[in-house]
Write a protein that holds these residues in place. Sequence first.
Motif, PDB file in Angstrom:
ATOM      1  N   LEU A  45       0.829  -1.204   0.000  1.00 52.63           N
ATOM      2  CA  LEU A  45       0.000   0.000   0.000  1.00 52.63           C
ATOM      3  C   LEU A  45       0.868   1.259   0.000  1.00 52.63           C
ATOM      4  O   LEU A  45       0.552   2.229  -0.703  1.00 52.63           O
ATOM      5  N   THR A  46       1.955   1.241   0.746  1.00 47.09           N
ATOM      6  CA  THR A  46       2.888   2.379   0.745  1.00 47.09           C
ATOM      7  C   THR A  46       3.467   2.584  -0.650  1.00 47.09           C
ATOM      8  O   THR A  46       3.563   3.721  -1.135  1.00 47.09           O
ATOM      9  N   PHE A  47       3.847   1.481  -1.294  1.00 50.83           N
ATOM     10  CA  PHE A  47       4.363   1.567  -2.670  1.00 50.83           C
ATOM     11  C   PHE A  47       3.315   2.175  -3.602  1.00 50.83           C
ATOM     12  O   PHE A  47       3.619   3.039  -4.421  1.00 50.83           O
ATOM     13  N   THR A  48       2.065   1.710  -3.465  1.00 47.86           N
ATOM     14  CA  THR A  48       0.984   2.228  -4.311  1.00 47.86           C
ATOM     15  C   THR A  48       0.786   3.726  -4.085  1.00 47.86           C
ATOM     16  O   THR A  48       0.625   4.491  -5.053  1.00 47.86           O
ATOM     17  N   LEU A  49       0.814   4.160  -2.847  1.00 47.61           N
ATOM     18  CA  LEU A  49       0.645   5.584  -2.543  1.00 47.61           C
ATOM     19  C   LEU A  49       1.797   6.415  -3.122  1.00 47.61           C
ATOM     20  O   LEU A  49       1.572   7.509  -3.662  1.00 47.61           O
ATOM     21  N   GLN A  50       3.030   5.915  -3.020  1.00 46.70           N
ATOM     22  CA  GLN A  50       4.180   6.624  -3.592  1.00 46.70           C
ATOM     23  C   GLN A  50       4.068   6.700  -5.111  1.00 46.70           C
ATOM     24  O   GLN A  50       4.364   7.733  -5.713  1.00 46.70           O
ATOM     25  N   LEU A  51       3.640   5.602  -5.730  1.00 45.67           N
ATOM     26  CA  LEU A  51       3.451   5.571  -7.174  1.00 45.67           C
ATOM     27  C   LEU A  51       2.406   6.598  -7.599  1.00 45.67           C
ATOM     28  O   LEU A  51       2.606   7.326  -8.586  1.00 45.67           O
ATOM     29  N   GLU A  52       1.314   6.671  -6.862  1.00 46.95           N
ATOM     30  CA  GLU A  52       0.270   7.647  -7.186  1.00 46.95           C
ATOM     31  C   GLU A  52       0.777   9.078  -7.006  1.00 46.95           C
ATOM     32  O   GLU A  52       0.439   9.969  -7.790  1.00 46.95           O
ATOM     33  N   ARG A  53       1.574   9.284  -5.973  1.00 50.41           N
ATOM     34  CA  ARG A  53       2.113  10.617  -5.729  1.00 50.41           C
ATOM     35  C   ARG A  53       3.060  11.033  -6.873  1.00 50.41           C
ATOM     36  O   ARG A  53       3.015  12.163  -7.340  1.00 50.41           O
ATOM     37  N   PHE A  54       3.915  10.119  -7.312  1.00 53.65           N
ATOM     38  CA  PHE A  54       4.872  10.433  -8.386  1.00 53.65           C
ATOM     39  C   PHE A  54       4.172  10.622  -9.729  1.00 53.65           C
ATOM     40  O   PHE A  54       4.544  11.506 -10.505  1.00 53.65           O
ATOM     41  N   SER A  55       3.153   9.808 -10.009  1.00 54.27           N
ATOM     42  CA  SER A  55       2.489   9.892 -11.308  1.00 54.27           C
ATOM     43  C   SER A  55       1.398  10.959 -11.333  1.00 54.27           C
ATOM     44  O   SER A  55       1.019  11.416 -12.410  1.00 54.27           O
ATOM     45  N   GLY A  56       0.876  11.312 -10.182  1.00 53.87           N
ATOM     46  CA  GLY A  56      -0.189  12.300 -10.128  1.00 53.87           C
ATOM     47  C   GLY A  56      -1.550  11.718 -10.467  1.00 53.87           C
ATOM     48  O   GLY A  56      -2.520  12.457 -10.623  1.00 53.87           O
ATOM     49  N   LYS A  57      -1.648  10.407 -10.634  1.00 53.30           N
ATOM     50  CA  LYS A  57      -2.910   9.740 -10.956  1.00 53.30           C
ATOM     51  C   LYS A  57      -3.164   8.612  -9.968  1.00 53.30           C
ATOM     52  O   LYS A  57      -2.236   8.050  -9.399  1.00 53.30           O
TER      53      LYS A  57
END
Length: 119
Positions: free
Chosen positions: A8-20
């Motif tokens: 879940l932390t990875f998913t949140l970081q991915l969303e933060r970096f991609s903006g989506k």
Amino acid sequence: RQLWDTSLTFTLQLERFSGKKAYGLRSTLLAQAKSFVERKHESNMSSLVAALDSERWVQCNVSAERQAALTRLCSGRAAFSSRATARGTETAAAANVPPSPAAKMADADVEGVRYKVVW
């Protein structure tokens, strides 16, 4: 639990970096977690069934005293003494005891439903 938190932390970081929002990744993680829990539950149930099947169970009789205790418990009067109340009168649960305390029954009666008792 730790794997879920890390994912879940990875998913949140991915969303933060991609903006989506990563809806696909989130739904895949949820499906994997659900599948894991279901498999773990099935495994635990199989182990439980195997343990219960390997035990020896013998039917036993229910004493009048035990039946009276079950009746008191089901009627909500389990906290009262079956001998006497503070006033010195017999409780209704004690009145439910069959006349012969030495008598044994083949089944336990719980709220009108008969159950086999094993030991």
